[in-house]
Design a protein around this motif. Structure first.
Motif, short mmCIF file in Angstrom:
data_model
loop_
_atom_site.label_atom_id
_atom_site.label_comp_id
_atom_site.label_asym_id
_atom_site.label_seq_id
_atom_site.Cartn_x
_atom_site.Cartn_y
_atom_site.Cartn_z
N ALA A 18 91.87 -44.24 41.64
CA ALA A 18 91.15 -43.76 40.46
C ALA A 18 91.07 -42.24 40.46
O ALA A 18 91.10 -41.58 41.51
CB ALA A 18 89.74 -44.35 40.42
N LEU A 48 84.59 -54.77 36.91
CA LEU A 48 85.96 -54.87 36.41
C LEU A 48 86.26 -56.25 35.83
O LEU A 48 87.14 -56.40 34.98
CB LEU A 48 86.96 -54.58 37.53
N LEU A 94 88.01 -47.82 44.74
CA LEU A 94 88.98 -47.60 43.65
C LEU A 94 89.92 -46.49 44.11
O LEU A 94 89.88 -45.35 43.60
CB LEU A 94 88.26 -47.21 42.36
N THR A 107 83.30 -53.87 43.01
CA THR A 107 83.92 -53.60 41.70
C THR A 107 83.75 -54.79 40.76
O THR A 107 84.63 -55.09 39.95
CB THR A 107 85.41 -53.26 41.87
N ASP A 109 94.06 -52.34 37.58
CA ASP A 109 94.44 -51.49 38.71
C ASP A 109 93.66 -50.18 38.64
O ASP A 109 93.47 -49.61 37.57
CB ASP A 109 95.94 -51.21 38.67
N SER A 110 93.23 -49.69 39.81
CA SER A 110 92.39 -48.49 39.82
C SER A 110 93.11 -47.25 39.33
O SER A 110 92.47 -46.25 38.97
CB SER A 110 91.83 -48.25 41.22
#
Length: 320
Positions: free
Chosen positions: A42, A109, A39, A106, A3-4
């Protein structure tokens, strides 16, 4: 997928308004916008220089570092701005990018904590850090790792970048000092925190050091490729032209290369990873790259021969 909200994105370096005359928008602002889009939860950390104007940037934390001044490839500026930002980050994971870079996806990730087998002798980090590129021996390089993007646990990314500053006076390019290069200095200085390493002159590009280089790469990093990583430079454009992609196969490890190293140095028989290369990659590595080397070598030889003939002709003319 992570999870961001668990990620800090450290954007380090000067705040760019433009990187090319054709740019009309604030490049570093675009970097921040791309993080917020992909994100959204983030933390964004800007790590730049004292007296920098950061107005118009979307960030959570800003770090103003004292500028050490220029040196070889600005490696000291990279170390200070990266470390300052990483230390200020408050989340579990850190994505460290340059201030002229933007996120396009992303994909990075997907690779964290995916490979959990190690050779402990060459394991210097808690977990592998995800990087886009590193130069392979096939292009005549050892200990040459890209400085653009790093994703991993905060403590591991900081460990890679928390290095002594480079003293330019130690190196003399005319005497074949291999460390006269930011990328080599970063990785060799990191390695020397944990084990002795002799890598200064061209004679040090040898079989023993190649094995050390490959074992360090496979135990501390996952290389997934510049095109596959999910971050792009707005300064050094990575286009999709066939010639550009072929060039990167020449000068950088691919994800298939990394998996081959993992199979060679880490995994027991019967547990090997599948690392079938795409046709384009096979063509680039085994056809395009060798042909490119032959053409460049031939061209260099022709230039040297022409220069020698010119010098010889001038000497004959000037002789009484």
């Amino acid at each position: 997928m992570i999870d961001s909200s668990r990620i800090s994105v450290v954007i380090s370096g000067p705040v760019f308004d433009k990187v090319k005359e054709s740019d009309v928008d604030n490049i570093t602002a675009k970097a921040c916008q791309s993080v917020r889009r992909l994100l959204p939860k983030a933390e964004i950390v800007i790590s730049t220089w004292e007296k920098t104007n950061c107005s118009g940037l979307d960030f959570d934390i800003v770090v103003f570092n004292e500028d050490p001044g220029p040196n070889i490839n600005n490696v000291n500026r990279q170390i200070i701005s990266r470390c300052g930002g990483i230390k200020a980050a408050t989340r579990e994971f850190v994505l460290a990018i340059r201030s002229e870079s933007k996120l396009v996806n992303t994909n990075f990730l997907n690779f964290i904590d995916q490979y959990n087998l190690y050779d402990e002798k060459y394991r210097f980090l808690k977990n592998r850090v995800i990087i886009p590129a590193s130069c392979p021996p096939r292009c005549g390089e050892l200990f040459h790792i890209g400085d653009w993007y790093y994703f991993g646990y905060k403590e591991d990314v900081l460990n890679i970048w928390e290095l002594s500053l480079m003293d330019d006076k130690q190196f003399n390019k005319a005497q074949d000092d291999l460390l006269y290069n930011a990328h080599r200095y970063l990785i060799t200085t990191f390695i020397q925190k944990y084990m002795p390493l002799t890598f200064y002159k061209k004679k040090d590009i040898n079989k023993e050091n190649r094995e050390v280089y490959e074992k360090v790469l496979v135990n501390n990093f996952v290389i997934i490729g510049l095109y596959e990583y999910g971050v792009r430079s707005m300064k050094y454009i990575l286009d999709n032209k066939f010639s550009t992609q072929m060039f990167h196969y020449c000068v950088s490890y691919t994800y298939s290369d990394w998996k081959s190293l993992y199979n060679s140095y880490i995994v027991r028989e019967g547990e090997k990873l599948q690392c079938k290369r795409p046709v384009k990659e096979l063509f680039g590595i085994y056809v395009y790259c060798p042909l490119r080397r032959i053409v460049l070598k031939s061209l260099c030889q022709k230039i040297v021969s022409r220069v020698r003939r010119t010098i010889s002709g001038r000497k004959k003319i000037s002789s009484p």
